[in-house]
Design an enzyme around this catalytic site. Structure first.
Site, PDB file in Angstrom:
ATOM      1  N   ASN A  85      87.599 -32.642 -24.568  1.00 56.11           N
ATOM      2  CA  ASN A  85      86.738 -33.729 -25.037  1.00 56.11           C
ATOM      3  C   ASN A  85      85.492 -33.775 -24.161  1.00 56.11           C
ATOM      4  OD1 ASN A  85      85.942 -36.130 -26.474  1.00 56.11           O
ATOM      5  ND2 ASN A  85      86.613 -37.340 -24.715  1.00 56.11           N
ATOM      6  N   HIS A 142      82.715 -36.525 -22.739  1.00 56.14           N
ATOM      7  CA  HIS A 142      82.546 -37.972 -22.581  1.00 56.14           C
ATOM      8  C   HIS A 142      81.229 -38.216 -21.845  1.00 56.14           C
ATOM      9  CE1 HIS A 142      83.737 -42.132 -22.348  1.00 56.14           C
ATOM     10  NE2 HIS A 142      83.392 -42.141 -21.070  1.00 56.14           N
ATOM     11  N   SER A 168      80.924 -35.502 -18.839  1.00 54.74           N
ATOM     12  CA  SER A 168      82.098 -34.777 -18.345  1.00 54.74           C
ATOM     13  C   SER A 168      82.810 -34.124 -19.515  1.00 54.74           C
ATOM     14  CB  SER A 168      83.092 -35.738 -17.682  1.00 54.74           C
ATOM     15  OG  SER A 168      82.478 -36.558 -16.717  1.00 54.74           O
ATOM     16  N   ASP A 188      90.187 -40.743 -22.053  1.00 53.90           N
ATOM     17  CA  ASP A 188      89.146 -40.174 -21.180  1.00 53.90           C
ATOM     18  C   ASP A 188      89.681 -39.892 -19.777  1.00 53.90           C
ATOM     19  OD1 ASP A 188      87.308 -40.447 -23.297  1.00 53.90           O
ATOM     20  OD2 ASP A 188      86.853 -42.511 -22.711  1.00 53.90           O
TER      21      ASP A 188
HETATM   22  C1  GRF Z   1      77.987 -37.774 -27.606  1.00 52.86           C
HETATM   23  O1  GRF Z   1      77.209 -38.466 -26.662  1.00 52.86           O
HETATM   24  C2  GRF Z   1      79.399 -37.711 -27.124  1.00 52.86           C
HETATM   25  O2  GRF Z   1      79.514 -37.514 -25.760  1.00 52.86           O
HETATM   26  C3  GRF Z   1      79.862 -39.090 -27.510  1.00 52.86           C
HETATM   27  O3  GRF Z   1      79.308 -39.307 -28.783  1.00 52.86           O
HETATM   28  C4  GRF Z   1      78.119 -38.574 -28.894  1.00 52.86           C
HETATM   29  C5  GRF Z   1      78.268 -37.703 -30.100  1.00 52.86           C
HETATM   30  O4  GRF Z   1      77.082 -37.071 -30.418  1.00 52.86           O
HETATM   31  N1  GRF Z   1      81.278 -39.220 -27.438  1.00 52.86           N
HETATM   32  P1  GRF Z   1      77.083 -35.894 -31.498  1.00 52.86           P
HETATM   33  O5  GRF Z   1      77.856 -36.368 -32.715  1.00 52.86           O
HETATM   34  O6  GRF Z   1      77.694 -34.696 -30.861  1.00 52.86           O
HETATM   35  O7  GRF Z   1      75.624 -35.703 -31.817  1.00 52.86           O
END
Ligand code: GRF
Length: 224
Positions: free
Chosen positions: A112, A114, A141, A150
């Site tokens: 994942n 985050h 991260s 997370d």
């Molecule tokens: C990213 O900032 C990711 O870290 C968070 O949601 C956002 C998703 O952006 N969990 P995308 O859909 O990849 O443009």
């Protein structure tokens, strides 16, 4: 079946899918993995059209059809995922909390991204929380997914300074640029079978590990 001898990666999204695009674009040439599926829990997620345009199979498992039945939703997720036999799952802006049945099933095979410097700011509104805390730096991260939200072993982090004129949106946009470098870099190492995470993290915390900086991406690295 591997794709041309490469590992198979399913990418789970809920929104625009910019991380999904950078992951998929990275899986070319001598990269040890290829995208096999982009799956969304949101039927009109913008990332689905992008995946189709890139020639990647897509699927939708709409969580709203399960009316709060997480087990039923995850059963449907897994039966769709199993059709594509992924070796690795990448959560990329996938906005559902997963139960330990799901995380246990994919243990050691699920990543994942985050948008915070974990272990700080698990959950939502990470950028606003970093600003309110007066942090001098923020970042993102990539971690293995475990039952703790997370909370799994951190495989890599990238940092940006917090600037005086930042609001949550501006900070998020600068962190997103780093996400797009970090996630493909970590996936590549992970798909190569290089998992420096938990062991190296412990060494860092005891002051005996070291940090390896490469192309603006900070990895937790093995000792020589
Ligand atoms: C990213 O900032 C990711 O870290 C968070 O949601 C956002 C998703 O952006 N969990 P995308 O859909 O990849 O443009």
């Amino acid at each position: 079946m591997p794709i041309d001898g490469n590992k198979r990666v399913a990418i789970l999204i809920s929104g625009g899918g910019s991380n999904m695009v950078t992951l998929a674009n990275s899986m070319v040439g001598d990269h040890p993995a290829r995208p096999c599926l982009v799956l969304s829990n949101v039927p009109d997620a913008g990332g689905l059209a992008k995946a189709t345009a890139m020639g990647i199979p897509t699927a939708i498992v709409d969580h709203r059809n399960f009316k709060g039945d997480r087990e039923g939703f995850e059963k449907a997720l897994n039966s769709t995922l199993d059709e594509y036999s992924p070796d690795i799952i990448c959560l990329a802006g996938f906005m559902r909390i997963l139960t330990e049945d799901f995380t246990g099933y994919w243990a050691g095979r699920c990543l994942n991204i985050h948008p915070s410097l974990l272990p700080k700011y698990k959950g939502l509104h990470t950028h606003q929380r970093a600003l309110e805390a007066g942090d001098a730096e923020a970042g993102c991260s990539v971690h293995e997914v475990t039952a703790e939200l997370d909370g799994g072993p951190i495989l890599g982090q990238a940092r940006v300074p917090v600037l005086p004129e930042d609001d949550a949106g501006r900070l998020a946009a600068r962190v997103l640029v780093e996400e797009h470098k970090l996630y493909p870099a970590v996936l590549r190492r992970f798909a190569d079978g290089d998992k420096p995470a938990a062991f190296a993290l412990i060494r860092l915390e005891t002051g005996r590990g070291f940090r390896h900086i490469k192309a603006g991406v900070s990895f937790l690295a093995k000792s020589p």
